[in-house]
Design an enzyme around this catalytic site. Structure first.
Site, PDB file in Angstrom:
ATOM      1  N   GLY A 155       0.840  -1.201   0.000  1.00 49.55           N
ATOM      2  CA  GLY A 155       0.000   0.000   0.000  1.00 49.55           C
ATOM      3  C   GLY A 155       0.872   1.246   0.000  1.00 49.55           C
ATOM      4  O   GLY A 155       2.089   1.186   0.123  1.00 49.55           O
ATOM      5  N   ARG A 156       0.207   2.393  -0.138  1.00 53.47           N
ATOM      6  CA  ARG A 156       0.928   3.665  -0.204  1.00 53.47           C
ATOM      7  C   ARG A 156       1.711   3.925   1.078  1.00 53.47           C
ATOM      8  O   ARG A 156       2.899   4.228   1.052  1.00 53.47           O
ATOM      9  CB  ARG A 156      -0.120   4.767  -0.394  1.00 53.47           C
ATOM     10  CG  ARG A 156       0.283   5.966  -1.165  1.00 53.47           C
ATOM     11  CD  ARG A 156      -0.896   6.915  -1.187  1.00 53.47           C
ATOM     12  NE  ARG A 156      -1.453   6.976   0.180  1.00 53.47           N
ATOM     13  CZ  ARG A 156      -2.620   7.522   0.510  1.00 53.47           C
ATOM     14  NH1 ARG A 156      -3.386   8.029  -0.431  1.00 53.47           N
ATOM     15  NH2 ARG A 156      -3.038   7.566   1.756  1.00 53.47           N
ATOM     16  N   ARG A 214       1.851  -8.972   2.329  1.00 55.39           N
ATOM     17  CA  ARG A 214       0.831  -8.391   1.454  1.00 55.39           C
ATOM     18  C   ARG A 214      -0.498  -9.116   1.652  1.00 55.39           C
ATOM     19  O   ARG A 214      -0.527 -10.215   2.223  1.00 55.39           O
ATOM     20  CB  ARG A 214       1.268  -8.508  -0.005  1.00 55.39           C
ATOM     21  CG  ARG A 214       2.500  -7.654  -0.300  1.00 55.39           C
ATOM     22  CD  ARG A 214       3.089  -7.883  -1.668  1.00 55.39           C
ATOM     23  NE  ARG A 214       4.304  -7.049  -1.823  1.00 55.39           N
ATOM     24  CZ  ARG A 214       5.484  -7.357  -1.257  1.00 55.39           C
ATOM     25  NH1 ARG A 214       5.626  -8.464  -0.550  1.00 55.39           N
ATOM     26  NH2 ARG A 214       6.517  -6.543  -1.412  1.00 55.39           N
ATOM     27  N   THR A 216      -3.655   1.551  10.801  1.00 57.19           N
ATOM     28  CA  THR A 216      -4.892   1.344  10.052  1.00 57.19           C
ATOM     29  C   THR A 216      -6.058   2.009  10.774  1.00 57.19           C
ATOM     30  O   THR A 216      -6.127   1.977  12.000  1.00 57.19           O
ATOM     31  CB  THR A 216      -5.162  -0.173   9.921  1.00 57.19           C
ATOM     32  OG1 THR A 216      -3.956  -0.819   9.520  1.00 57.19           O
ATOM     33  CG2 THR A 216      -6.253  -0.445   8.915  1.00 57.19           C
ATOM     34  N   ALA A 269      -2.493   4.068  16.764  1.00 56.99           N
ATOM     35  CA  ALA A 269      -2.424   5.532  16.698  1.00 56.99           C
ATOM     36  C   ALA A 269      -3.160   6.039  15.477  1.00 56.99           C
ATOM     37  O   ALA A 269      -2.901   5.597  14.360  1.00 56.99           O
ATOM     38  CB  ALA A 269      -0.971   5.996  16.654  1.00 56.99           C
ATOM     39  N   HIS A 275      -6.652  23.487   4.903  1.00 54.85           N
ATOM     40  CA  HIS A 275      -6.412  22.327   4.043  1.00 54.85           C
ATOM     41  C   HIS A 275      -6.583  22.710   2.581  1.00 54.85           C
ATOM     42  O   HIS A 275      -7.134  23.759   2.264  1.00 54.85           O
ATOM     43  CB  HIS A 275      -7.394  21.199   4.384  1.00 54.85           C
ATOM     44  CG  HIS A 275      -7.039  20.443   5.627  1.00 54.85           C
ATOM     45  ND1 HIS A 275      -7.386  20.889   6.888  1.00 54.85           N
ATOM     46  CD2 HIS A 275      -6.342  19.286   5.819  1.00 54.85           C
ATOM     47  CE1 HIS A 275      -6.935  20.024   7.802  1.00 54.85           C
ATOM     48  NE2 HIS A 275      -6.301  19.052   7.184  1.00 54.85           N
ATOM     49  N   LYS A 308     -10.773  18.788  -0.026  1.00 50.42           N
ATOM     50  CA  LYS A 308     -11.231  18.099   1.183  1.00 50.42           C
ATOM     51  C   LYS A 308     -12.738  18.256   1.307  1.00 50.42           C
ATOM     52  O   LYS A 308     -13.275  19.347   1.120  1.00 50.42           O
ATOM     53  CB  LYS A 308     -10.539  18.699   2.398  1.00 50.42           C
ATOM     54  CG  LYS A 308     -10.773  17.963   3.701  1.00 50.42           C
ATOM     55  CD  LYS A 308      -9.863  18.506   4.793  1.00 50.42           C
ATOM     56  CE  LYS A 308     -10.111  17.802   6.122  1.00 50.42           C
ATOM     57  NZ  LYS A 308      -9.836  16.353   6.031  1.00 50.42           N
ATOM     58  N   THR A 326      -8.680  15.940  12.668  1.00 47.72           N
ATOM     59  CA  THR A 326      -7.625  16.346  13.600  1.00 47.72           C
ATOM     60  C   THR A 326      -8.047  17.580  14.390  1.00 47.72           C
ATOM     61  O   THR A 326      -7.844  17.655  15.609  1.00 47.72           O
ATOM     62  CB  THR A 326      -6.329  16.651  12.828  1.00 47.72           C
ATOM     63  OG1 THR A 326      -5.941  15.480  12.109  1.00 47.72           O
ATOM     64  CG2 THR A 326      -5.205  17.038  13.775  1.00 47.72           C
TER      65      THR A 326
END
Lengths: 257, 257, 257, 257
Positions: free
Chosen positions: B18-19, B41, B83, B113, B143, B147, B154
């Site tokens: 993944g990224r 993976r 995740t 986290a 931002h 968005k 956050t």
């Protein structure tokens, strides 16, 4: 701060006992190229106070300021006006009066300015000039929490000028994918988002944010104290003597081109 | 950036294609005190990939992350989990599972986290610590304009933490005399005003403003790039090995007291 | 701003006729949980002024402050000290004196603080806590142009604390490829670059910039007015009563952990 | 972002395989009013590549750019030049060449710009315009820590423009009572203090601070990414077609008056 005229300018202050008037008197007094020759208070005979006056500064009240300016023009005295309450109509009447007098050779200048804060006036002017070069623009104004209105008049004025500049240049509205959340202090002013922060400790501040892919331009202005208006008032006194007719807005005597 | 452990930590990355997973692999690879020993993976047999692994980093998908963590705990492998999709319930199940294993002598640590950006986590933590000392506090988040939600998660999280800290300390709400203008992007989050700026060119930024008579504290955080999450991930890997049981939030392994 | 004690604290102000002393008197007077019971001036008999006093605030002069504090301790009065001029030696003597009295059951607390500005103290504390998590850190301090020293004492103090925190954590110096140009106002303080801006209109401001790949944390503090010290002084008065012995620095009564 | 011309402009890119050249090709390709008709690489026959080209953009190397521009002028193709290395002498030769051609009816325009970042160019221009209205002005530039020179060329250029504007207006130097501390990164550029911050995570940023008693104006510019140069390049392409002769500096086609 600009080059000094070779000759002292004789200044009268109208509303000399008001808060702003007193500050103007002190600032004129302290300027080596200006001479405070008259302090006019409510009830004084204005016309009789203008002997030898070059420029009069009017910080009085909305109900008398137009009559004051008319008296000044008739006496051949240049006027710098910071009193609020002027409308398109009252400005139009003064403009017509000046034009009529000009036909008879008068070169009197009148400058009416809603804001003498140089940083505020420059921030607004630069923001309007920059607005057409950026995809996005938003305004954040920050004030003490005792302020009743939001957004501030200055921020509204800034947003209006930004919106006009973008419209004239054919710029698309700032992109905004937001699908939620229109419940914060502030407003949409002619399509420009204005956010209003209220925080104890602050006085009057404005930030204009302009963004393109990969870059940002921020123009920020802080007014910490009323003293900050004095450089603008002094500059107006020095400039009005060579600008016959009506000028509205300090930015128009700043030679920013 | 903290002191290096004397021994290399062997790391597995789950979701390695993944990224975020790819970025973690690169960052672990570049750290002299970490050894990338497994890239797991989707479809790989996780349990069979954990030979000799000290810490596993999970950047997979909500549907499999809880099962992954359970497998890691059973294998005695510490877990760092970035995740999303965890709930109070799923965290509670892992916590219970860890407690049951601890009764049998396991010292496995799990760190979940929502944010590994050190500047973001520190800004939020400092803002919450400072909040009870100031009369006013407001939050501005900025931002990119693509968005969809406003305010950002956050910023909501920050405002909630600020509000809780002020409530606990018995601090009055931020003063606000405004009588007009609630039509800007943003929200009132538990009594804390959050303003949301959207501007092309920006990525993810947050500013917390705290004010008293005559003073201001501003805590600002800029995330310019996803690379900014890597120092937090590496720090989590180094810390989780000595923190048995469940820890939620990177701030709790930063030793900020 | 913190929770109010159930009982009024009776306060004496030493140096009550000085600039800071007057401000403290006014602030104590305005606080509902504090009672201003004595205003002590140079020449007054201090010991005779302390009847029924819980806490004394000393904003006097370096030559008398240590003797004042000794008198307060002997009278069982807690002390909050903002007077400058304290050294390691004079603080050591007070600490010893407090320890000797504690052996006889005294629970008197003394708080000596070089800075009562909450935003300044918090900025410095947060910067030191954050310093080990970032590759780069620099400090910018901004003051009015009549200031003689550069960088400011507060900025030097901040940089020293940052440097100590990084050294303790084994963090490498901030990277810097610069090969030219060390001719600006400021200094290298223990390896931390401090830049000093001087600008008419400013009062006292500090900005700590911390950077990692892809992210930045900025902690900024503005002192617009001496009034900003009062919340810190009031907080110190409320905290010192429950902190026997010597405490140096307001940050140590803020419970920031 | 300005109004679109009614007709498509056909563009050639010189140095099309370089980093900037590729970005320009992509940006031209994406612009609906521009048509990318030629990509010229080192070794290609330039003169033979210009059939039907209206404007050529030169991002090549200092050793060939003057010859390229001469070829373009001779072919009647307008030129936008971002290649560095131009001197007063080489610009003078192109100017003379353009003048000679103009005598024969050519209306070719050449725009040479050291910086196509709109926010950078506007910040510099506004700072120079504002400089004479403020008692104090200082510049802070902030860059990544791998930069070798300090202060940056842009900041030096800004300071030089500010100094010239103040000199012309007869403004006194910024006041500065400092008696210590000239050991920070930066320089005194023509009497304007320039501070240079180096911080991991930053790219290229500049802040101009202007102050009077009681007020501050801050103009800040952030370049996060090379993509930020493209709006300036596209604007230059659209403007150069109607500006015969040599223009130096993007600010001179922005119509900021």
């Amino acid at each position: 701060m600009t080059g000094q005229p070779s000759q002292t300018i004789r200044v009268a202050v109208l509303g000399a006992d008001g808060r702003m008037g007193r500050a103007v008197c002190a600032a004129v007094d302290a300027a080596p190229d200006l001479d405070l020759v008259a302090q006019v208070r409510a009830g004084d005979d204005l016309a009789a106070s203008l002997d030898g006056v070059d420029v009069a500064v009017d910080f009085t009240v909305p109900s008398v300021t137009e009559a004051n300016v008319r008296t000044l023009v008739d006496a051949g005295v240049h006027a710098v006006v910071g009193t609020t309450g002027w409308t398109d109509e009252s400005r139009g009447r003064i403009s017509d009066h000046l034009a009529a007098r000009a036909d008879h050779g008068s070169e009197v200048g009148v400058l009416i300015a809603p804001n003498f804060g140089l940083s505020a006036v420059l921030a607004m002017t630069f923001a309007a000039k920059a607005a057409r070069f950026f995809e996005s623009v938003e305004v954040v104004e920050l004030h003490h929490p005792d302020k009743i209105d939001a957004p501030s008049g200055t921020a509204r004025h800034t947003a209006t000028a930004i919106a006009a500049a973008r419209r004239e240049a054919g710029v698309a509205p700032s992109p905004d994918a937001t699908e939620t959340g229109l419940d914060a202090r502030g407003a949409d002013v002619d399509g420009v988002r204005v956010h209003a922060v209220r925080l104890r400790g602050l006085v009057a501040h404005e930030e204009i944010l302009l963004g393109n892919e990969g870059e940002q331009l921020v123009i920020r202005q802080d007014s910490f104290d009323r003293k900050s208006f004095m450089p603008g008032v002094l500059l107006a006194i020095r400039e009005v003597v060579s600008r016959p007719g009506l000028t509205v807005g300090l930015e128009n005597v700043l030679d920013l081109s």
